[in-house]
Design a protein around this motif. Structure first.
Motif, PDB file in Angstrom:
ATOM      1  N   ARG A   1      21.648  98.457 122.160  1.00 25.58           N
ATOM      2  CA  ARG A   1      22.586  98.415 123.071  1.00 25.58           C
ATOM      3  C   ARG A   1      23.511  97.167 122.702  1.00 25.58           C
ATOM      4  O   ARG A   1      24.621  97.200 122.733  1.00 25.58           O
ATOM      5  CB  ARG A   1      22.080  98.110 124.610  1.00 25.58           C
ATOM      6  N   ILE A   2      22.778  96.145 122.458  1.00 28.86           N
ATOM      7  CA  ILE A   2      23.641  94.874 122.064  1.00 28.86           C
ATOM      8  C   ILE A   2      24.480  95.294 120.847  1.00 28.86           C
ATOM      9  O   ILE A   2      25.780  94.718 120.648  1.00 28.86           O
ATOM     10  CB  ILE A   2      22.545  93.758 121.665  1.00 28.86           C
ATOM     11  N   LEU A   3      23.942  95.894 119.733  1.00 29.20           N
ATOM     12  CA  LEU A   3      24.798  96.111 118.652  1.00 29.20           C
ATOM     13  C   LEU A   3      25.898  96.947 118.827  1.00 29.20           C
ATOM     14  O   LEU A   3      27.199  96.797 118.496  1.00 29.20           O
ATOM     15  CB  LEU A   3      23.845  96.749 117.852  1.00 29.20           C
TER      16      LEU A   3
ATOM     17  N   ARG B   1      30.655  89.453 126.960  1.00 35.96           N
ATOM     18  CA  ARG B   1      29.366  89.050 127.484  1.00 35.96           C
ATOM     19  C   ARG B   1      28.658  89.257 126.241  1.00 35.96           C
ATOM     20  O   ARG B   1      27.692  88.275 126.158  1.00 35.96           O
ATOM     21  CB  ARG B   1      29.008  89.690 128.776  1.00 35.96           C
ATOM     22  N   THR B   2      28.366  90.481 125.559  1.00 39.94           N
ATOM     23  CA  THR B   2      27.528  90.377 124.658  1.00 39.94           C
ATOM     24  C   THR B   2      27.928  89.696 123.445  1.00 39.94           C
ATOM     25  O   THR B   2      26.979  89.080 122.738  1.00 39.94           O
ATOM     26  CB  THR B   2      27.397  91.858 123.982  1.00 39.94           C
ATOM     27  N   GLN B   3      29.178  89.576 122.908  1.00 38.33           N
ATOM     28  CA  GLN B   3      29.583  88.560 121.973  1.00 38.33           C
ATOM     29  C   GLN B   3      29.220  87.318 122.412  1.00 38.33           C
ATOM     30  O   GLN B   3      28.984  86.636 121.404  1.00 38.33           O
ATOM     31  CB  GLN B   3      31.282  88.652 121.935  1.00 38.33           C
TER      32      GLN B   3
ATOM     33  N   VAL C   1       9.476  96.652 119.899  1.00 43.44           N
ATOM     34  CA  VAL C   1       9.360  96.489 121.238  1.00 43.44           C
ATOM     35  C   VAL C   1      10.876  96.421 121.962  1.00 43.44           C
ATOM     36  O   VAL C   1      11.157  97.105 122.944  1.00 43.44           O
ATOM     37  CB  VAL C   1       8.568  95.375 121.678  1.00 43.44           C
ATOM     38  N   TYR C   2      11.732  95.581 121.275  1.00 40.86           N
ATOM     39  CA  TYR C   2      13.023  95.637 121.873  1.00 40.86           C
ATOM     40  C   TYR C   2      14.142  96.318 121.270  1.00 40.86           C
ATOM     41  O   TYR C   2      15.428  95.927 121.401  1.00 40.86           O
ATOM     42  CB  TYR C   2      13.451  93.944 121.668  1.00 40.86           C
ATOM     43  N   PHE C   3      13.747  97.389 120.753  1.00 41.67           N
ATOM     44  CA  PHE C   3      14.898  98.343 119.649  1.00 41.67           C
ATOM     45  C   PHE C   3      15.860  98.781 120.552  1.00 41.67           C
ATOM     46  O   PHE C   3      16.930  98.693 120.195  1.00 41.67           O
ATOM     47  CB  PHE C   3      13.979  99.218 119.126  1.00 41.67           C
TER      48      PHE C   3
END
Length: 267
Positions: free
Chosen positions: A67-69, A77-79, A60-62
């Motif tokens: 995007r996070i990866l 911010r992601t880190q 569902v969150y793929f």
């Protein structure tokens, strides 16, 4: 169809239905297994079918996970968010590893405790849902690092079956100033490393006692959990945004009370 496979199918559906809502999937499965007379090798089935729920939330969150990866190497911010997830995950990882034997051999074998925790958790959920809490955080990527840690400490309460991993993290998040939708969403993200870690550790601990005869039962529960969890994850956030968590508090009270009555009546 073999009766054990039917029971595994029902328990898998129950796992998928309850894993991501704050009612304690483990508590429901252990109680249902108790009354069905379902026995799994080393109580591994109850943990290993969670892989179905893990894969459901990954599917569902793929897009967001991808995007996070891809943003991780260059976006601060992601880190920081990934670091926050790791910080929140560590307390339960350490406590779960240290207390694994006690949890599986004592707490998992105490149906009355599960029912009591369902009732207590239901009361807490109803009270917190009605409290006039001021939400300061609306995006799961912007919590202070200390808030991630505190939520992770709340998750440790879920070592007691009947408490609910998602329930503990959601209540902890709301008390830390997170709005209801973001509290549920963060519980999804925290579930990924927590459940994956529990799955891997339990598989390792039971590697010598599981056999090929266990595979059809586990596979049935896994598939059922995956299908049901996909449905739940797709609709849960919109539901709690509109209605809050009162339904799940009452759900816990009913199941816990009926469970206690059945235990006293039938053993």
């Amino acid at each position: 169809m073999d009766q054990t496979i039917v029971e595994a199918l029902l328990l898998g559906l129950l796992e998928g239905l309850t894993e991501f809502i704050p009612v304690s999937s483990t508590g429901h499965i252990l109680l249902a297994g108790h009354f069905l007379g379902f026995q799994s090798t080393g109580k591994a089935f109850e943990v290993l079918i969670q892989l179905g729920a893990i894969l459901a939330i990954l599917s569902v969150y793929f897009g967001r996970l991808w995007r996070i990866l891809t943003d991780l190497p260059r976006d601060q911010r992601t880190q920081r968010f990934v670091l926050g997830i790791l910080i929140a995950f560590l307390p339960a990882a350490v406590l779960g590893a240290l207390g694994h034997s006690f949890i599986k051999t004592v707490l998992f074998e105490t149906p009355k405790l599960i029912c009591i925790m369902l009732i207590i958790g239901g009361i807490v959920l109803l009270l917190v849902d009605r409290m006039p809490l001021k939400a300061r955080y609306h995006d799961i990527m912007d919590f202070p690092l200390s808030t991630y840690l505190k939520i992770g400490l709340f998750q440790c309460l879920a070592m007691i079956p009947g408490t609910s991993r998602s329930g503990a993290t959601i209540v902890g998040s709301m008390l830390m100033g997170v709005d209801k939708r973001a509290a549920a969403e963060f519980s999804f993200f925290l579930a990924m490393p927590t459940m994956a870690g529990a799955f891997a550790y339990d598989l390792f601990k039971n590697r010598d006692i599981l056999s090929a005869t266990d595979l059809p039962i586990i596979a049935t529960g896994f598939v059922a959990a995956f299908v049901m969890a996909v449905i739940v994850v797709r609709y849960l956030l919109d539901y709690v945004s509109r209605h809050g968590y009162a339904l799940f508090g009452w759900w816990r009270l009913v199941v816990g009370t009926v469970g206690l009555i059945a235990l006293f009546a039938f053993g």
